[in-house]
Design an enzyme around this catalytic site. Structure first.
Site, PDB file in Angstrom:
ATOM      1  N   GLY A  23       0.754  -1.240   0.000  1.00  0.00           N
ATOM      2  CA  GLY A  23       0.000   0.000   0.000  1.00  0.00           C
ATOM      3  C   GLY A  23       0.785   1.291   0.000  1.00  0.00           C
ATOM      4  O   GLY A  23       0.209   2.359  -0.206  1.00  0.00           O
ATOM      5  N   GLU A  47       3.799  -7.173   1.579  1.00  0.00           N
ATOM      6  CA  GLU A  47       3.355  -7.401   0.201  1.00  0.00           C
ATOM      7  C   GLU A  47       3.468  -6.109  -0.609  1.00  0.00           C
ATOM      8  O   GLU A  47       2.470  -5.586  -1.118  1.00  0.00           O
ATOM      9  CB  GLU A  47       1.890  -7.861   0.187  1.00  0.00           C
ATOM     10  N   GLY A  95       3.945  -3.622  -3.627  1.00  0.00           N
ATOM     11  CA  GLY A  95       3.793  -3.699  -5.077  1.00  0.00           C
ATOM     12  C   GLY A  95       4.302  -2.423  -5.717  1.00  0.00           C
ATOM     13  O   GLY A  95       5.439  -2.322  -6.166  1.00  0.00           O
ATOM     14  N   ARG A  96       3.449  -1.407  -5.701  1.00  0.00           N
ATOM     15  CA  ARG A  96       3.745  -0.138  -6.375  1.00  0.00           C
ATOM     16  C   ARG A  96       5.087   0.463  -5.948  1.00  0.00           C
ATOM     17  O   ARG A  96       5.831   0.989  -6.777  1.00  0.00           O
ATOM     18  CB  ARG A  96       2.611   0.834  -6.040  1.00  0.00           C
ATOM     19  N   CYS A 109     -11.705   5.673 -28.917  1.00  0.00           N
ATOM     20  CA  CYS A 109     -12.948   6.437 -29.055  1.00  0.00           C
ATOM     21  C   CYS A 109     -13.716   6.504 -27.743  1.00  0.00           C
ATOM     22  O   CYS A 109     -14.790   5.905 -27.600  1.00  0.00           O
ATOM     23  CB  CYS A 109     -13.787   5.835 -30.168  1.00  0.00           C
ATOM     24  N   GLU A 110     -13.146   7.185 -26.783  1.00  0.00           N
ATOM     25  CA  GLU A 110     -13.767   7.452 -25.488  1.00  0.00           C
ATOM     26  C   GLU A 110     -13.188   8.772 -25.007  1.00  0.00           C
ATOM     27  O   GLU A 110     -11.967   8.956 -25.079  1.00  0.00           O
ATOM     28  CB  GLU A 110     -13.344   6.404 -24.441  1.00  0.00           C
ATOM     29  N   TYR A 142       0.871  -1.340 -12.228  1.00  0.00           N
ATOM     30  CA  TYR A 142      -0.515  -1.197 -12.683  1.00  0.00           C
ATOM     31  C   TYR A 142      -0.553  -0.530 -14.061  1.00  0.00           C
ATOM     32  O   TYR A 142      -1.438   0.264 -14.354  1.00  0.00           O
ATOM     33  CB  TYR A 142      -1.365  -0.440 -11.643  1.00  0.00           C
TER      34      TYR A 142
HETATM   35  C1  LIG Z   1      -2.725  -5.023  -4.420  1.00  0.00           C
HETATM   36  C2  LIG Z   1      -2.301  -5.670  -3.162  1.00  0.00           C
HETATM   37  C3  LIG Z   1      -1.045  -5.402  -2.607  1.00  0.00           C
HETATM   38  C4  LIG Z   1      -0.075  -4.409  -3.198  1.00  0.00           C
HETATM   39  O1  LIG Z   1      -0.500  -3.109  -3.056  1.00  0.00           O
HETATM   40  P1  LIG Z   1       0.491  -1.896  -3.439  1.00  0.00           P
HETATM   41  O2  LIG Z   1      -0.299  -0.693  -3.152  1.00  0.00           O
HETATM   42  O3  LIG Z   1       0.818  -2.033  -4.877  1.00  0.00           O
HETATM   43  O4  LIG Z   1       1.686  -2.024  -2.563  1.00  0.00           O
HETATM   44  C5  LIG Z   1      -0.684  -6.096  -1.481  1.00  0.00           C
HETATM   45  N1  LIG Z   1      -1.520  -6.994  -0.895  1.00  0.00           N
HETATM   46  C6  LIG Z   1      -2.735  -7.265  -1.396  1.00  0.00           C
HETATM   47  C7  LIG Z   1      -3.593  -8.264  -0.724  1.00  0.00           C
HETATM   48  C8  LIG Z   1      -3.173  -6.615  -2.535  1.00  0.00           C
HETATM   49  O5  LIG Z   1      -4.380  -6.868  -3.029  1.00  0.00           O
END
Ligand SMILES: *Cc1c(COP(=O)(O)O)cnc(C)c1O
Length: 419
Positions: A240, A275, A277-278, A343-344, A372
């Site tokens: 997150g 976890e 991601g971004r 076309c949007e 993403y």
């Molecule tokens: C999408 C997601 C993440 C990653 O979120 P980021 O904002 O990209 O760090 C981690 N855990 C779960 C369960 C997710 O669905």
């Protein structure tokens, strides 16, 4: 920090000038920097130096490209997966099965069985019937599934509503108030080693306060569960953490996040799971595009680029901001709206924004497109599926081919009973 920089007036990805990739691979194309990816993976790990027991699982939904995953596997990252397809990608990239965490709000029975058969490390259970199904499937295989229960701590992550996941009304996890009873019933099931709890309150968080509030609540839950006699060895804190998209954005740094986590969790005595991601992938990629036309508009001109909402959906989906810069900036500026060919009206990357002056034929990039981005691409308007390139110093390779509209059409057929 990233490795997309101007050299002699030309934007490079590490040592490769972007015009070279445009000429050889074509546009639009995602370009990732291996050095940036590795740096982010290391910075995030270093930020958690005061967390004694930890497990890092890259949330691969944000960038599931096999080349990208391979880089992160080499950095010691496992994967957080949300589907059977992602599970196979994580394994194919060389990640160890025991380093894979299976999240996801609607896992099918077939996916639960797949996870067990593949020997993954942990299932993050979203609700009681899913936990019961997992126990049953594990028992039938004479095995035990490691699992944690995802709780919804009911905090407002303060992010875009479509990527907020930790409010009571969101679909994710079980309410933290009812978690102790559900935990007790699931923990009693043979086939399940219910060893902790998980949370993930949303994405692109720009303040630590909601995370800290959520972690405090989970800390109390862990105490309550232990008091009730449960053994709690793992807590999954999710992902997150936000990244800067706009000049001037100042989200909390991984170091600030790590210090907060270490402080809040210091007495928990668990393995903490993460976890991200971004924060790992966001700034490791750009979407390289060519300006097709510059067309006069009612107030400002439209810069029509060859990338569209099907290649980068975030602006259309979340009104997201992506910085747009010329590959060979002249120093001149213009105010324009940046749009794609789809076309949007939603196929708009920016409205009335001051940008580098560009003309038809110029190259430009959307920055911070490594998370993403390509993973959300579609072929809407019968456009090709956008390719991906990974740069490593002075070399690069196409890590995902452009899938031509014709290839997709070839997978369709017209019934012979229509005439
Ligand atoms: C999408 C997601 C993440 C990653 O979120 P980021 O904002 O990209 O760090 C981690 N855990 C779960 C369960 C997710 O669905």
């Amino acid at each position: 920090m990233d490795h997309f920089e101007l050299r002699d007036g030309v934007l490079h990805a590490e040592d490769i000038p972007l015009p070279q990739i445009a000429a050889e691979v074509g546009t639009p194309v995602y370009v990732y920097s291996r050095a940036t990816l590795e740096r982010h993976a290391q910075v995030f790990r270093d930020a958690l130096k005061d967390v004694p027991k930890k497990h890092l699982a890259f949330a691969i939904k944000c960038n599931p490209n096999l080349g990208v995953l391979r880089v992160l596997a080499r950095q010691g990252y496992g994967a957080d997966v949300v589907s059977g397809g992602e599970l196979e990608r994580a394994l194919a990239s060389g990640m160890a099965a025991e380093d894979i965490v299976f999240s996801g709000v609607g896992k099918t029975r077939a996916e639960l069985a797949q996870g067990l058969d593949r020997g993954i490390g942990q299932f993050n259970i979203e609700h009681e019937p899913e936990g019961a199904a997992l126990a049953e499937i594990a028992l039938a295989r004479e095995t035990t599934a490691n699992a944690v229960l995802r709780v919804n701590p009911d905090v407002d992550a303060g992010t875009h509503a479509k990527i907020s996941t930790g409010k009571a009304e969101n679909k994710f996890g079980v309410g933290i108030d009812v978690a102790p009873q559900i935990f007790a019933r699931l923990a009693a099931l043979p086939g399940l080693n219910l060893r902790g709890v998980a949370l993930h309150i949303g994405s692109q968080l720009t303040s630590l306060a909601p995370l800290e509030a959520a972690f405090e609540r989970v800390g109390l839950l862990v105490s309550d569960l232990r008091a009730a006699g449960h053994s709690i060895t793992h807590v999954d804190l999710g992902g997150g953490l936000g990244v800067p998209y706009k000049p001037g954005d100042n989200p909390p740094s991984p170091a600030d996040y790590g210090a907060m986590v270490a402080r809040v969790t210091k007495d928990w005595d668990v393995t903490l799971m993460f976890e991200p991601g971004r924060v790992i992938a966001g700034n490791t990629g750009v979407l390289l595009t060519e300006v097709l036309w510059v067309k006069p508009g009612a107030s400002n001109p439209f810069v029509i680029v060859d990338a569209a909402m099907n290649d980068l959906a975030r602006p259309a989906l979340y009104d997201a901001y992506h910085d747009f810069v010329a590959v060979k900036p002249t120093g001149e500026k213009m105010t324009a709206s940046i749009v794609g060919p789809v076309c949007e009206t939603g196929d708009t990357f920016a409205r009335d924004r001051e940008i580098d002056a560009v003309q038809a034929g110029d190259l430009a990039v959307f920055r911070t497109a490594g998370a993403y981005g390509a993973t959300m691409a579609s072929t809407y308007n019968s456009r090709s599926l956008v390719p991906e390139v990974l740069v490593d110093g002075g070399r690069y390779i196409v890590v995902a081919d452009r899938i031509a509209a014709g290839t997709i059409m070839a997978a369709e057929r017209v019934p012979d009973w229509i005439d």
